[in-house]
Structure formats: structure tokens, C-alpha cells
Design a protein around this motif. Structure first.
Motif, PDB file in Angstrom:
ATOM      1  N   PHE A  92       0.847  -1.265   0.094  1.00  0.00           N
ATOM      2  CA  PHE A  92      -0.163   0.075  -0.081  1.00  0.00           C
ATOM      3  C   PHE A  92       0.760   1.177  -0.022  1.00  0.00           C
ATOM      4  O   PHE A  92       1.879   1.525   0.774  1.00  0.00           O
ATOM      5  N   VAL A  93       0.707   2.087  -0.716  1.00  0.00           N
ATOM      6  CA  VAL A  93       1.580   3.359  -1.082  1.00  0.00           C
ATOM      7  C   VAL A  93       0.614   4.379  -0.762  1.00  0.00           C
ATOM      8  O   VAL A  93      -0.676   4.555  -1.163  1.00  0.00           O
ATOM      9  N   TYR A 103      -9.203   0.244  -6.829  1.00  0.00           N
ATOM     10  CA  TYR A 103      -8.169   0.392  -5.847  1.00  0.00           C
ATOM     11  C   TYR A 103      -8.625   0.052  -4.583  1.00  0.00           C
ATOM     12  O   TYR A 103      -9.215   0.781  -3.659  1.00  0.00           O
ATOM     13  N   PRO A 104      -7.831  -1.008  -3.764  1.00  0.00           N
ATOM     14  CA  PRO A 104      -7.807  -1.124  -2.257  1.00  0.00           C
ATOM     15  C   PRO A 104      -7.532   0.002  -1.492  1.00  0.00           C
ATOM     16  O   PRO A 104      -6.471   0.416  -2.104  1.00  0.00           O
ATOM     17  N   GLN A 157     -15.525   7.115  -3.957  1.00  0.00           N
ATOM     18  CA  GLN A 157     -15.275   8.246  -3.288  1.00  0.00           C
ATOM     19  C   GLN A 157     -14.962   7.944  -1.854  1.00  0.00           C
ATOM     20  O   GLN A 157     -15.455   6.740  -1.138  1.00  0.00           O
ATOM     21  N   ILE A 158     -14.174   8.301  -1.060  1.00  0.00           N
ATOM     22  CA  ILE A 158     -13.746   8.071   0.358  1.00  0.00           C
ATOM     23  C   ILE A 158     -14.237   9.571   1.076  1.00  0.00           C
ATOM     24  O   ILE A 158     -13.755  10.649   0.574  1.00  0.00           O
ATOM     25  N   PHE A 189      -3.961   5.491   1.849  1.00  0.00           N
ATOM     26  CA  PHE A 189      -2.894   4.615   1.411  1.00  0.00           C
ATOM     27  C   PHE A 189      -3.557   3.535   0.496  1.00  0.00           C
ATOM     28  O   PHE A 189      -4.735   3.067   0.841  1.00  0.00           O
ATOM     29  N   ALA A 190      -3.087   3.230  -0.704  1.00  0.00           N
ATOM     30  CA  ALA A 190      -4.025   2.210  -1.727  1.00  0.00           C
ATOM     31  C   ALA A 190      -2.966   1.459  -2.470  1.00  0.00           C
ATOM     32  O   ALA A 190      -1.659   1.801  -2.463  1.00  0.00           O
ATOM     33  N   ARG A 191      -3.453   0.369  -3.300  1.00  0.00           N
ATOM     34  CA  ARG A 191      -2.828  -0.278  -4.247  1.00  0.00           C
ATOM     35  C   ARG A 191      -2.985   0.112  -5.433  1.00  0.00           C
ATOM     36  O   ARG A 191      -4.224   0.081  -5.877  1.00  0.00           O
TER      37      ARG A 191
END
Length: 223
Positions: free
Chosen positions: A24-25, A54-55, A76-77, A98-100
Motif C-alpha cells: 500500500f502506497v 483500488y484497495p 469516493q472516500i 494509502f492504496a494499491r
């Protein structure tokens, strides 16, 4: 261990191995400030767009005391915070997502691709590492967590529990639940992590509900 790829150690000595592990970046960082919402109530809400495929993981902190929350709906978050009480100051909530997701290749440095040809890591990637667990499961968790960590930390928000308060309505006793979620805010040069309620209620405290969960936190100094 993989037959090919990269073996990388974090500062804590915990390795991840490509292509077995895709890290996760840091996807983005965003802040939103509170506004007055009704009598003695302050709230903040923000939205971050993200590819639904994207997780993602969200960590939050605020500069002043507030209850923190985050949800995801498709692309959306939604994140924010709230607090009730005349003496509570306004606050700013900062979200670290953070996501992949495919990494843009840098002008120079290191880049790693997975077997499908997607760039998953570069020297410019801010990898999610060195997670900190605050509290212990059971009586040492949930609403009983109250710990100050040196430095700036953000948390993955959770429901911590509730206070049971007895009030009287037309002379009849009633029990209401005042729920509490995770708070992570500036305090004494560090970050205080504890259960914070967005609602102020008067009455007799008759009990508590404790989820007994632990809190996952990350140090965000430099992010």
C-alpha cells in the motif's frame, strides 16, 4: 520466498517481497476544517475521489479534540470529524489515504513491475509500513484506551464504545447511548489517542459499552 522479484526491508525489519507482496502506497493527503453546525456543534467533512478498483486504507488525525470517521462508497472516500460543546475549539482533520495503485515511473531511480507489467513500487513511493497497535483487546481496548504517543500519528477510526446515560422524559426514566469513536489529536507535543464522543449529554451515567478493540496508528511525520 519468490523465485524472482525484490526483497525489501522496512525500518522495523519487516520485509515485503515482490511480486508476492504488493505494498500500500500513499495515494493522497487531504485536509478539511470544521464549521459551525447548529447549536454548540462543530463538524468537518471532506471527499476524496479514488478509482473503485483500488484497495485503500484511511488514517486520520486532527489538530484539536474531535471524533473521527471515514467511509468509502465506490469511487469516493468520505472523511471528517465532529464535536459538541461550547468550549471545544474548531479543528482540522487530515486524511492520509494509502492504496494499491499503479505507480508513475520516476525520471530516475528504482522502479519495480509485477508480472502483469504494472509498476507497483518506485523510489518515490511512500509505502505504508511500521503500523503501531494502541491498546489491548478486551478491557485494555475500546473506550479504555487513552495513550499519548510522541510525534504526529494518524489512526484508522473505529467505534470504541458508548456511555449509558439515564435521562427523564416527561418524568419517566430513559436510557440513551452516547457513542464514542477514535480520536487522535495534538496534545502536549504528541498525539493523544482515545475515545471521543461527538455528542454532549447531561444525565446520570449508569454504565458503559466497550467494544474492546485496538487502534491501528501510523507515524505521519514527513508525510
Amino acid at each position: 520466498m519468490a523465485r524472482y522479484g525484490a526483497y525489501i526491508d522496512s525500518n522495523s525489519g519487516h520485509p515485503f517481497i515482490t511480486p508476492v507482496s504488493t505494498p500500500f502506497v500513499l495515494y493522497t493527503k487531504a485536509s478539511v476544517s470544521s464549521v459551525d453546525v447548529g447549536a454548540d456543534y462543530k463538524g468537518a467533512s471532506g471527499t476524496i475521489d479514488i478509482n473503485p478498483s483500488y484497495p485503500a486504507m484511511v488514517f486520520l488525525r486532527s489538530d484539536n479534540r474531535a471524533t473521527l470517521s471515514a467511509t468509502r462508497s465506490g469511487g469516493q472516500i468520505l472523511f471528517g470529524g465532529s464535536i459538541q460543546g461550547r468550549n471545544n475549539p474548531h479543528f482540522t482533520v487530515t486524511a492520509y489515504v494509502f492504496a494499491r495503485f499503479p505507480q508513475p515511473t520516476p525520471r530516475y531511480g528504482m522502479a519495480i513491475w509485477d508480472a502483469s507489467g504494472t509498476c507497483i513500487l518506485t523510489n518515490e513511493s511512500r509505502v505504508l509500513t511500521d503500523l503501531v497497535t494502541v491498546g489491548t483487546v478486551g478491557n485494555g481496548g475500546g473506550i479504555n484506551i487513552d495513550q499519548t504517543l510522541p510525534g504526529n500519528y494518524a489512526v484508522s477510526p473505529m467505534i470504541m464504545g458508548a456511555t449509558l446515560i439515564q435521562i427523564f422524559v416527561q418524568g419517566q426514566p430513559q436510557i440513551i447511548n452516547v457513542s464514542a469513536s477514535t480520536g487522535a489529536y495534538n496534545s502536549g507535543g504528541g498525539t493523544r489517542i482515545n475515545a471521543v464522543s461527538s455528542q454532549a449529554a447531561s444525565g446520570n451515567v449508569v454504565g458503559y459499552l466497550n467494544t474492546g478493540v485496538t487502534i491501528t496508528a501510523i507515524n505521519v511525520d514527513g508525510l
